[in-house]
Design an enzyme around this catalytic site. Structure first.
Site, short mmCIF file in Angstrom:
data_model
loop_
_atom_site.label_atom_id
_atom_site.label_comp_id
_atom_site.label_asym_id
_atom_site.label_seq_id
_atom_site.Cartn_x
_atom_site.Cartn_y
_atom_site.Cartn_z
N CYS A 1 50.66 39.28 40.87
CA CYS A 1 49.44 39.46 41.63
C CYS A 1 48.89 40.86 41.40
CB CYS A 1 49.74 39.31 43.11
SG CYS A 1 50.77 37.90 43.49
N LYS B 1 45.59 36.41 33.58
CA LYS B 1 45.48 37.15 32.32
C LYS B 1 46.75 37.94 32.04
CE LYS B 1 42.66 39.29 29.14
NZ LYS B 1 42.98 38.25 28.16
C1 G6P Z 1 49.15 35.21 29.60
C2 G6P Z 1 47.71 35.00 29.21
C3 G6P Z 1 47.62 34.74 27.71
C4 G6P Z 1 48.28 35.88 26.95
C5 G6P Z 1 49.73 36.07 27.38
C6 G6P Z 1 50.33 37.35 26.81
O1 G6P Z 1 49.85 34.02 29.51
O2 G6P Z 1 47.15 33.92 29.93
O3 G6P Z 1 46.25 34.67 27.34
O4 G6P Z 1 48.23 35.62 25.59
O5 G6P Z 1 49.78 36.21 28.81
O6 G6P Z 1 49.64 38.44 27.36
P1 G6P Z 1 49.73 39.92 26.80
O7 G6P Z 1 48.94 40.74 27.75
O8 G6P Z 1 51.18 40.28 26.76
O9 G6P Z 1 49.15 39.88 25.42
#
Ligand code: G6P
Length: 585
Positions: free
Chosen positions: A2, A580
């Site tokens: 969060c 995200k």
């Molecule tokens: C989450 C997001 C993805 C992202 C992944 C890795 O699952 O929804 O869009 O690719 O995390 O995030 P990072 O910030 O480590 O690239």
């Protein structure tokens, strides 16, 4: 997992709402805030995005003490009961939490035995119920009993300070004129400060208008040095686009420009040089989701160029694989946010084994950038849409630069040529195709080699924002199981940019056609009319130099996923159930 924020100052509700909006990328299942004035708490909670909370909050310009939270549900359903802030049993202490308390059941049982009543099912509420008054000693006592990850901010009815603690979840403090703030992300400080204090794992303390008191994990009082922050990184508006996602896809051109420029500077060349001089005989690329797919692209470059074993794995699986990680390993961690818990945990695992740690992140003040020996920034600028687009593009380009540099090959000229011909595809054609894709509930993406990597990334994009069931299958693997799923309600997207593999991929596509499946060919190759005739739909995508094809082909395909989500009436920026930045394992 969060976003949390605490604030002492005027316009408390407004400032907290603005901060929560900046933290919404960390979750948007529900949001809440508690503000204390004249010894009384006023609390607001609402399910869904911060804009729902905004509708019920009464704003006051007066001075106040407040904490707020935007939630991505882990323990307990998405409901008002589980929305933070949570309160102590006597109601005098309010708490917001980011992280996971691993021993919450044991703690809860102790409290239940004392007849403490719970309103929801969260692990966070258990921590709140462990307090009956708030001071540094009660905080210390509670912290000693917690196992897990947490960023905590607490407020008491009569207090003139906010208490905090951090372990494995980010937390930062900044002071302005007549105000002080604590938050999960320094982007919350943009309106009033240009520097901030970073908290380390085990830190705790209190902040007030007068002063801040920081303790470290050994209970020693410590001083913190302020760090400067470059807020140019932040982008708050959609610049006339309907969604951040489409704006961010188009920003790839600027990102490429910026990467070409920055990776010619002495500072960054020195970092590349430093990596080149490390002693290693194995390379590991590690990430989650889209970042993992960028790792696969990187693996293909490094494998093509070096006589060194190069592995790529998803962060959460790395520790389970018995890889031979040691001081001769170069481990490259790819993460847009730099805060993904799975990636942080894999990084620590490799660090404990004395591996060389390189990070590829978009956020220079992030935990992963901080923990790495060398951080290679990807200069994508803030990415707001949950589905990663320009950051994937930037990660692939940065790994391309790194692999060229390690091999002593020029990267500037090929990237400049690419920049001049970069092509995002024809909107009308893509929108027409999106109407077709939106009608299906099941989609396969197939390809070979780098096209299989692109298939995995587009498939992820499509499922994230359209909720269509989609999965990528290596073309050759299809006949070994997945083919049994194919019927006339199944769409298979065939990605083909490699001439040498085309004939084989074509046969795999025909195996689908003979079983009634529908076919969409996405290709950068010349395809004659006979072949075209075998496909239900064809999309030609731009050509570019072979090495750079994964970065070129992905652009129109990200747009295809985007238009399909719009066609289905979804908000592509905030897909259901996702966040995200995922700061829990
Ligand atoms: C989450 C997001 C993805 C992202 C992944 C890795 O699952 O929804 O869009 O690719 O995390 O995030 P990072 O910030 O480590 O690239």
């Amino acid at each position: 997992m969060c976003g949390i924020i605490g604030y002492i100052g005027k316009n408390c509700e407004k400032v907290l709402l603005t901060g929560l909006k900046r933290l919404e990328y960390r979750g948007y299942d529900s949001a809440g805030m508690t503000v204390s004035r004249d010894g009384e708490f006023v609390t607001y909670k609402e399910v869904g995005e911060v804009k729902n909370l905004e509708k019920i909050v009464s704003l006051s310009e007066d001075f106040g003490y407040g904490i707020a939270h935007t939630r991505w549900a882990t323990h307990g359903s998405i409901s008002l009961e589980n929305t933070h802030p949570h309160f102590s049993a006597n109601g005098s202490v309010a708490l917001v939490h980011n992280g996971i308390i691993e021993n919450f059941e044991e703690l809860k049982n102790d409290l239940l035995a004392k007849s403490i009543r719970f309103y929801g099912q969260t692990d966070s509420e258990v921590v709140a119920k462990m307090f009956d008054k708030l001071n540094i000693n009660s905080l210390r006592y509670v912290l000693k009993r917690l196992v897990g990850s947490y960023a905590l901010v607490l407020l008491s009815k009569d207090g003139e300070q906010l208490y905090f603690a951090k372990n494995r979840s980010p937390l930062y403090v900044a002071r302005g004129e007549d105000c002080v703030m604590i938050a999960s992300d320094p982007s919350c400080f943009v309106d009033f400060a240009d520097s901030y204090f970073e908290l380390e794992d085990g830190d705790y303390g209190k902040i007030s208008l007068k002063n801040d008191v920081f303790y470290n994990k050994n209970d020693e009082k410590i001083e913190k040095m302020p760090k400067k922050i470059d807020f140019n990184f932040l982008s708050e508006d959609k610049s006339g686009y309907e969604h951040y996602m489409i704006k961010e896809i188009y920003q790839s051109r600027l990102v490429l420009e910026s990467l070409i420029e920055r990776y010619q500077t002495t500072n960054l060349k020195a970092k590349l040089e430093e990596i080149k001089h490390l002693e290693f005989d194995r390379i590991y690329l590690v990430g989650c989701g889209t970042a993992y797919h960028a790792g696969l692209v990187g693996q293909s470059y490094l494998n093509e160029r070096f006589n060194i074993d190069t592995f790529c794995d998803i962060a959460s699986e790395l520790p389970n694989k018995n890889y031979n990680i040691d001081s001769h390993s170069l481990c490259i961690f790819i993460s847009q946010s730099g805060e993904t818990a799975d990636t942080i945990s894999a990084l620590k695992f490799c660090k404990e084994r004395d591996a060389h740690i390189v990070a590829l992140t978009n956020v220079e003040y992030s935990t992963i950038a901080h923990l790495a020996d060398i951080n290679l920034p990807i200069f994508a600028g803030q990415e707001k849409s949950v589905a990663s687009t320009k950051a994937y593009f930037a990660q692939c380009v940065t790994i391309y630069i790194l692999s060229c540099f390690l091999q002593g090959k020029d990267y500037v000229e090929p990237l400049k040529i690419f920049k001049n011909h970069i092509d995002f595809g024809d909107d009308n054609e893509l929108k027409k195709l999106a109407k077709v894709v939106a009608r299906y509930d099941k989609v396969f993406f197939i390809g070979r080699g780098k096209d299989y990597i692109t298939s995995q990334e587009v498939s992820l994009k499509l499922k994230e924002i359209t909720y269509i069931f989609s999965t990528a299958v290596a073309s050759g693997e299809l006949k070994h199981g997945s083919l049994s799923l194919v019927d006339d309600k199944f769409l298979t997207v065939v990605i083909s940019s490699d001439k040498e593999q085309f004939a084989k991929t074509l046969s795999n596509a025909y195996e689908i056609k003979s079983r009634g499946g529908k076919l969409l060919l996405i290709t950068s190759l010349f395809v004659d009319s006979d072949v075209r005739g075998n496909f239900d739909y064809v999309l030609e995508v731009p050509k570019t130099e072979n090495d750079l094809l994964p970065m070129q082909i992905i652009l129109p395909l990200q747009k295809l996923a985007y238009f399909t989500a719009c066609e289905r009436g979804n908000n592509p920026d905030k897909p259901r159930n996702l966040a995200k930045s995922v700061t829990v394992e």
